[in-house]
Enzyme design. Structure first.
Site, PDB file in Angstrom:
ATOM      1  N   TYR A   1      19.056  29.277   8.382  1.00 35.69           N
ATOM      2  CA  TYR A   1      18.094  29.996   8.533  1.00 35.69           C
ATOM      3  C   TYR A   1      17.967  30.235  10.232  1.00 35.69           C
ATOM      4  O   TYR A   1      18.299  29.152  10.691  1.00 35.69           O
ATOM      5  CB  TYR A   1      16.823  29.649   8.117  1.00 35.69           C
ATOM      6  CG  TYR A   1      16.756  29.899   6.721  1.00 35.69           C
ATOM      7  CD1 TYR A   1      16.760  31.122   6.155  1.00 35.69           C
ATOM      8  CD2 TYR A   1      16.441  29.022   5.683  1.00 35.69           C
ATOM      9  CE1 TYR A   1      16.528  31.683   4.826  1.00 35.69           C
ATOM     10  CE2 TYR A   1      16.369  29.014   4.405  1.00 35.69           C
ATOM     11  CZ  TYR A   1      16.541  30.329   4.122  1.00 35.69           C
ATOM     12  OH  TYR A   1      16.306  30.694   2.659  1.00 35.69           O
TER      13      TYR A   1
ATOM     14  N   MET B   1      14.805  24.175   2.127  1.00 35.30           N
ATOM     15  CA  MET B   1      14.240  23.734   1.053  1.00 35.30           C
ATOM     16  C   MET B   1      15.124  22.732   0.433  1.00 35.30           C
ATOM     17  O   MET B   1      14.800  21.679  -0.029  1.00 35.30           O
ATOM     18  CB  MET B   1      13.565  24.484   0.372  1.00 35.30           C
ATOM     19  CG  MET B   1      12.657  24.233  -0.699  1.00 35.30           C
ATOM     20  SD  MET B   1      11.884  25.334  -1.957  1.00 35.30           S
ATOM     21  CE  MET B   1      10.275  25.885  -0.753  1.00 35.30           C
TER      22      MET B   1
ATOM     23  N   LYS C   1       0.966  -1.225   0.010  1.00 38.78           N
ATOM     24  CA  LYS C   1      -0.156  -0.111  -0.146  1.00 38.78           C
ATOM     25  C   LYS C   1       1.117   1.321  -0.062  1.00 38.78           C
ATOM     26  O   LYS C   1       2.111   1.057   0.215  1.00 38.78           O
ATOM     27  CB  LYS C   1      -1.001   0.030   1.173  1.00 38.78           C
ATOM     28  CG  LYS C   1      -0.329  -0.001   2.603  1.00 38.78           C
ATOM     29  CD  LYS C   1      -1.308  -0.118   3.591  1.00 38.78           C
ATOM     30  CE  LYS C   1      -0.634  -0.223   5.075  1.00 38.78           C
ATOM     31  NZ  LYS C   1      -1.105   0.866   5.925  1.00 38.78           N
TER      32      LYS C   1
ATOM     33  N   ARG D   1     -10.330   0.912  14.881  1.00 35.09           N
ATOM     34  CA  ARG D   1     -10.163   1.564  13.581  1.00 35.09           C
ATOM     35  C   ARG D   1     -11.142   0.941  12.774  1.00 35.09           C
ATOM     36  O   ARG D   1     -12.538   0.946  12.973  1.00 35.09           O
ATOM     37  CB  ARG D   1      -8.756   1.624  12.864  1.00 35.09           C
ATOM     38  CG  ARG D   1      -8.169   2.815  12.545  1.00 35.09           C
ATOM     39  CD  ARG D   1      -6.763   2.889  12.364  1.00 35.09           C
ATOM     40  NE  ARG D   1      -6.334   1.747  11.529  1.00 35.09           N
ATOM     41  CZ  ARG D   1      -5.151   1.661  11.209  1.00 35.09           C
ATOM     42  NH1 ARG D   1      -4.325   2.399  11.309  1.00 35.09           N
ATOM     43  NH2 ARG D   1      -4.682   0.505  10.362  1.00 35.09           N
TER      44      ARG D   1
HETATM   45  C1  LIG Z   1      -4.424  -3.993   8.180  1.00 32.11           C
HETATM   46  C2  LIG Z   1      -2.833  -3.806   7.907  1.00 32.11           C
HETATM   47  N1  LIG Z   1      -2.182  -4.734   7.849  1.00 32.11           N
HETATM   48  C3  LIG Z   1      -0.752  -4.935   7.672  1.00 32.11           C
HETATM   49  C4  LIG Z   1      -0.027  -3.645   7.708  1.00 32.11           C
HETATM   50  C5  LIG Z   1       1.395  -3.528   7.728  1.00 32.11           C
HETATM   51  O1  LIG Z   1       1.672  -3.043   8.949  1.00 32.11           O
HETATM   52  P1  LIG Z   1       3.502  -3.017   9.214  1.00 32.11           P
HETATM   53  O2  LIG Z   1       3.959  -2.157   8.080  1.00 32.11           O
HETATM   54  O3  LIG Z   1       3.666  -2.470  10.527  1.00 32.11           O
HETATM   55  O4  LIG Z   1       4.107  -4.315   9.130  1.00 32.11           O
HETATM   56  C6  LIG Z   1      -0.882  -2.599   7.768  1.00 32.11           C
HETATM   57  C7  LIG Z   1      -0.199  -1.245   7.727  1.00 32.11           C
HETATM   58  O5  LIG Z   1      -0.362  -0.217   8.502  1.00 32.11           O
HETATM   59  C8  LIG Z   1      -2.257  -2.412   7.921  1.00 32.11           C
HETATM   60  O6  LIG Z   1      -2.932  -1.388   8.038  1.00 32.11           O
END
Ligand SMILES: Cc1ncc(COP(=O)(O)O)c(C=O)c1O
Length: 364
Positions: free
Chosen positions: A256, A304, A35, A130
């Site tokens: 800065y 930056m 993801k 969640r």
């Molecule tokens: C539902 C779910 N499974 C697995 C993971 C993987 O987690 P991690 O990157 O901490 O191993 C995530 C990440 O947030 C998640 O939301």
């Protein structure tokens, strides 16, 4: 000549970390979590290193399309399931498995016209609060799904809030186990932290683990443990060069706000990297950095496009010297992204995901 900054994605390190996660949870199948564009690495760039996974877990339908376009025919799991009814058509077309975490998703499934029933992962909210059905409502959701002709196999899923910390996972495991004990179907519970810390426990590793951050070479429970402890390797190097040198006299300040003032003569390297490249502005004087593979520190504020670093430990370094903001230097020295994230008061996840568009990325 472009600015000398570049990120490198290390295919061998991805392979190594995936194997390491597999070893942490013997017998379990492994979702490669890709993801957020593979935690900022790029789905296409990590694919070769992670093709040994048993499946890919992600959020976005477009990312699922990209994984299929790479030729992946194996399982793909949508970790948040569908967002609207027509997403189910794409699930059918691309053969995606999807999480079901709320009644609205079951309603959409019930209305969905399909010849091929779909595989779903029913998610329990075992304490994270969640996504997911509460333990009290979980079995009713399972019964509803089980009655739908649109649904094929039902797997069971939950997610830990504290696998990396002192609260641990025992309470969530107990809740999940009590409600699901006599239900059929595969189970998936563990993220990186749970897999590494508790993967020897068959209940925790279950049928599938879902490691993300560890696969990307970060210790999920840093600073309690580091990547050397877990035998993980950096998968992203952010490297650049010195583009200028200044000699400071005692009392001279840098950058800065003049937040750093030299108390002795000091050679400073000006480095082509800034917050517009994704390097966190919250890093202050003392944040580690490697120059020619030698550990030193940043001094003054991150701006930056530039960062200033102390050249004292590398007197031979000048214009063009190699600088590693995180990852692996040319001489093999490693600066874990976890250390930089901590100096910025954040976690490695955020730094990886924030790598800026303007940084060219190569794969090795
Ligand atoms: C539902 C779910 N499974 C697995 C993971 C993987 O987690 P991690 O990157 O901490 O191993 C995530 C990440 O947030 C998640 O939301």
């Amino acid at each position: 000549m472009p600015r000398p900054i570049q990120a490198t994605i290390h295919t061998e390190a991805l392979r190594h970390n995936l194997a390491r996660m597999r070893a942490s949870a013997p017998d379990a199948k492994v979702w490669g979590v890709v993801k957020a564009n593979a935690y900022g690495h790029g789905v296409e760039r990590v694919f070769d290193g992670l093709r040994g996974a048993d499946g890919f877990a992600l959020l976005d339908l477009q990312e699922a399309e990209r994984v299929r376009a790479l030729g992946w025919r194996g399982p793909i799991l949508l970790l948040e399931g569908v967002f609207e009814a027509r997403d189910l058509e794409l699930c059918s077309r691309l053969n995606l498995w999807h999480t079901v975490h709320c009644d609205e998703q079951i309603d959409m499934l019930a209305m969905h016209k399909t010849h091929a029933p779909q595989r779903v992962f029913l998610k329990m909210n075992s304490g994270m609060n969640r996504l997911g059905f509460s333990p009290q409502r979980f079995r009713a959701a399972w019964t509803r799904l089980d009655a739908l002709p649109q649904v094929d196999e039902i797997s069971l899923m939950t997610h830990f809030s504290d696998a990396d910390g002192p609260r641990g996972i025992a309470r969530q495991i107990a809740v999940f186990d009590e409600i699901t004990r006599d239900l059929p179907g595969e189970r998936t519970l563990a993220n990186s932290a749970a897999s590494l810390r508790f993967g020897q426990d068959a209940v925790v590793r279950a049928d599938w683990i879902r490691p993300g951050i560890a696969v990307y070479g970060s210790a999920p429970d840093y600073p309690e443990h580091d990547i050397a402890h877990w035998d993980l390797q950096p998968t992203m190097t952010l490297a650049t060069r010195v583009i200028g040198v200044q000699q400071l006299a005692p009392g001279d300040t840098v950058g800065y706000g003049s937040s750093f003032s030299a108390d002795a003569p000091l050679r400073i390297g000006v480095v082509a990297c800034g917050y517009a490249d994704g390097y966190p502005r919250h890093c202050t004087t003392g944040t580690p950095v490697l120059v020619e593979g030698v550990r030193t520190r940043i001094v003054g504020r991150v701006s930056m496009d530039m960062i200033t670093v102390d050249l004292t430990p590398v007197p031979e370094a000048g214009f063009g010297a190699q600088v590693t903001m995180w990852g692996r230097a040319g001489n093999g020295a490693i600066l874990s992204i976890d250390e930089v994230a901590r100096a910025a008061g954040t976690v490695s996840y955020e730094l990886m995901c924030a790598l800026a568009q303007r940084v060219p990325v190569v794969v090795d």
